[in-house]
Design a protein around this motif. Sequence first.
Motif, mmCIF file in Angstrom:
data_model
loop_
_atom_site.group_PDB
_atom_site.id
_atom_site.type_symbol
_atom_site.label_atom_id
_atom_site.label_comp_id
_atom_site.label_asym_id
_atom_site.label_seq_id
_atom_site.Cartn_x
_atom_site.Cartn_y
_atom_site.Cartn_z
ATOM 1 N N PHE A 25 51.614 47.717 32.272
ATOM 2 C CA PHE A 25 51.783 46.282 32.498
ATOM 3 C C PHE A 25 52.640 45.711 31.387
ATOM 4 C CE2 PHE A 25 47.613 47.087 30.531
ATOM 5 C CZ PHE A 25 47.779 46.443 29.318
ATOM 6 N N ASP A 26 53.149 44.523 31.607
ATOM 7 C CA ASP A 26 53.994 43.856 30.632
ATOM 8 C C ASP A 26 53.138 43.053 29.662
ATOM 9 O OD1 ASP A 26 56.334 44.810 31.636
ATOM 10 O OD2 ASP A 26 56.719 43.080 32.926
ATOM 11 N N GLY A 27 53.585 42.999 28.413
ATOM 12 C CA GLY A 27 52.937 42.139 27.435
ATOM 13 C C GLY A 27 51.695 42.757 26.828
ATOM 14 N N PRO A 28 51.104 42.041 25.891
ATOM 15 C CA PRO A 28 49.885 42.537 25.255
ATOM 16 C C PRO A 28 48.720 42.564 26.230
ATOM 17 C CG PRO A 28 50.359 40.298 24.544
ATOM 18 C CD PRO A 28 51.516 40.733 25.359
ATOM 19 N N ASN A 29 47.758 43.415 25.929
ATOM 20 C CA ASN A 29 46.601 43.588 26.808
ATOM 21 C C ASN A 29 45.703 42.349 26.752
ATOM 22 O OD1 ASN A 29 44.220 44.419 28.059
ATOM 23 N ND2 ASN A 29 44.538 46.541 27.420
ATOM 24 N N LEU A 30 45.458 41.744 27.884
ATOM 25 C CA LEU A 30 44.602 40.548 27.921
ATOM 26 C C LEU A 30 43.184 40.866 27.459
ATOM 27 C CD1 LEU A 30 45.692 38.870 31.269
ATOM 28 C CD2 LEU A 30 46.144 38.070 28.962
ATOM 29 N N ASN A 31 42.770 42.072 27.724
ATOM 30 C CA ASN A 31 41.439 42.472 27.265
ATOM 31 C C ASN A 31 41.358 42.399 25.743
ATOM 32 O OD1 ASN A 31 38.808 43.598 27.346
ATOM 33 N ND2 ASN A 31 39.678 45.614 26.899
#
Lengths: 333, 571
Positions: A25-31
């Motif tokens: 996925f794109d970007g930092p991990n939301l978790n």
Amino acid sequence: MKKIILYLATILLIFSCRKEDSETFDGPNLNDLFGEFSIIQDITVNSNTVNFPVDNNVYFSGELSKNTSWIIDLKGQTSGANRKLTGTDRIISIDNATWDGGANTFPGFGLETVFVEISFPSEDNSVILYDTIQVTGSKIDDGILITSFENGVGTKWSNFNQTTVAGGITCGDGNAAKGNCYYGFNGTVGWDWAIGSVMIQDDNNDFGLPANASNLYFNMAFKPIENIGAQNTFIQFWFDEDENGDGVFDPATEDRFIYEYWYQDTGWSLISYKYADIQFDVDGNQVATNGNGLPEPGKLFSINVFYLANKANGNAKAYIDHLIFTTNKPYTP
Amino acid sequence: MIKKTLIVLFVILSNYMFGQQKKFQINGAARGYFFSNELNIDESLDTITTRKANYGHTLLDMGVNLFPNDNTEVLAMFRIRNELGGFWGGGVSFDVRQLSLKGVAADVVRYELGDIDLKMTPYTLFNYQEEGVINEGDVFSLRRDIVHYDMFYNPDNSWRMQGAKANFGLEFNGLIKSLDVKTFITRQRATDGILEPERLFGGGTIKLVQSDNLSLAFNTVNIFDLEGTIPDSIQYKNNVHTFNLNYSKNLNEKIKLDFKSEAGVSNARYINYADNRAPESMNDWFYDVAVVSNFKGKNTSITLGYKDVGADFLSPGAQTKRINYSKFPALYQQITNDATGRQISYSDVISGNTENSFKISEELMPYYAAYNNSNPYGLATPNRKGVYAEFQRTDSVKFKNSFVKTALLTQSRGTGTNEKKNFFLIEAGTDVYLNDFLGWKKQIKLDLGLRYENTSRGGEVFEVVSLNSTFVDLGLSYELVESFDILVGAKIWSVKGNEFNNDRNQFNNIVNFNVVNYGFNENTYAAGLRYRFSDKNILSAQYQINNIKHTTGVNPDYGISQFTFLYSLLF
């Protein structure tokens, strides 16, 4: 109409083969940014007793619910030595949480109990975990040890102390940077900056150093205790080279490189520099010597550690310990 | 004798005058525009912001078209602008608004130099419409047209650029009916000689027409920095290559099918950048296929299509937004006693108080998810795939320009999580001629527009997205007496939900997410009078109220009321 549908279906089939990026996925991990923190698998050390010359290392393992910063703080009960292992990976393992027995800086760990504290600074109100490790064997240094003062004064050593100065090896008081012993200077010299020195020479006139000076580091632990502060305390190292190999150092015809190190704090510090750099002064200029002017570690005859302090400041006190040469990188305690 | 001589001279002179090629032509525009704004905000929230702001200007765009010969035309347009309140030259500016030269070489190649308008396909070069326009009423479009005119946002979605373009066509008698070639090169940026290299943008189209029913086109657009224009060797390059295939077939006497498609690839490269965040290369591709059923004689069509635009598909010419939503508006930039930066409202969009793009941007510009989250970068919005459909009826007796558009899209790649966002969009609009219902002679037209958008994402609690945005666009124009209209309109936004807005770096990589909880109703009401001297010459006075009420309690409620007076003349 059938043809058109056929064409459309063919084209859609061709193009609909985009690889499903379900694993990336794109970007930092939301978790990691917003997920709830928890310890999924307890963080444990693989062994609570370690003999580093045999076991090489110990490591921690565990699993967190998210990538977040963690600190494994190791503190020696007796030496006060400290080592911090840090990371941000969700999985804590041998790959990112291995301790080889070394410290972040001097003092190093001895044979002692080490307190372990594991914390998660980015997580509010998170638990702090505690454990202990018993060190039954200290790590073996990777380098050529000159002396750690553990075996007393060498047969060819000489020293100098002002008349009001007590200088010599002390053991067993828990103040050593590494091991059990260190060399200390203590006294008031109101008439001179020179406090004392110890000249270290190998019994066989051969330290066993390699010939290449450009990747060889000289390292030593130094701890000023009294007469400290900016521009008050410094150490001079005299590197004397027996260039003609006659077993005698002649200051009139051979190289004596003098290197100065100033320090103003009171804790143990690691002095470390490349042997090739001793030919330059602090401004980068070539220093004047009476030999060929080339640092040649293979010809090193003696190392004189000379302690100096401001004569106007009263009593001067400092310790030195663990003189060691390393290749390619500075020493790690 | 004298009388006869005069008659002969008059005839000779007339023949001379009317027999010559027209040598020049004057055109342009003139405008007087006055704004009186008032900020409406609770005294307990804001005691420091000056409530009233008045400004205005008059201007003249004077264009001269010169025709030095049969095949050449030179256009020069100058702008004289005078800010109201500036006397004796104060506040007066004098600019060259437009300078171009065009003609036909050897009766084959059409060329144009200087200020040129360029448009290709929605995936290569396309200046797509800003948010908040769904069959907009005259009371708003009248003022939006002014912004569009100033920014060269032409109705054909072209971009105004500076450079050169040429096109020519060849006709054949064999398998291929004709070949059309269009090409252009423009200068996007001049070098500063230190850090920013000179940047050019060029491309073109080669279109093969096999028949009236079948055509194939190759399109290419390329951004590239010129080496040697700065001491460093950094270079940005972006290439987009696409193919269009269009095929038409009469299914029967009543239905004609059009098969439309476009597919292509993009490649962006950051060459010799010292910044280690710069990706060496980013590649992706897209396709968009649709079948249009045209119902003959009924002015009706139904479109059904599917598209897949890759997450790394970068086409600056097609993805540049008109409005930069990350910038504060020019009017009332900060409000409240805490001097909070004010988010762009729709009142700012209509009045042109926003930062508008005048050239394409290689960076994906920030967007306002509350207004448009499904297609913020137009059809070429990256990381979207799914089906879309459109019903269109261009003309009927009482309803005109009716349409319903819908799309069901999803992300190709997750953002911050493997869970993907889903988008549902529906837009509808029509012009209702109430006079036809009522049997009135005077025209009374109702413009109806509706947009609903839903964004959703499942998964764990921390990654769930649920955002609903509803937009109603209403307008009414009533011709009270001949050429004199009463105009009223409303734009009503209702937005509720949450979203994780992408925070991208200069290399278009997402580096963070800004968590936003939306909850507001933004209503813009306008009423005014318009007198039409002619189709190109109007006088209008309007009053507009814009109110924003938040339900989240985080942002302050406020409103901006605005009185405008506009005189506009095109000649």
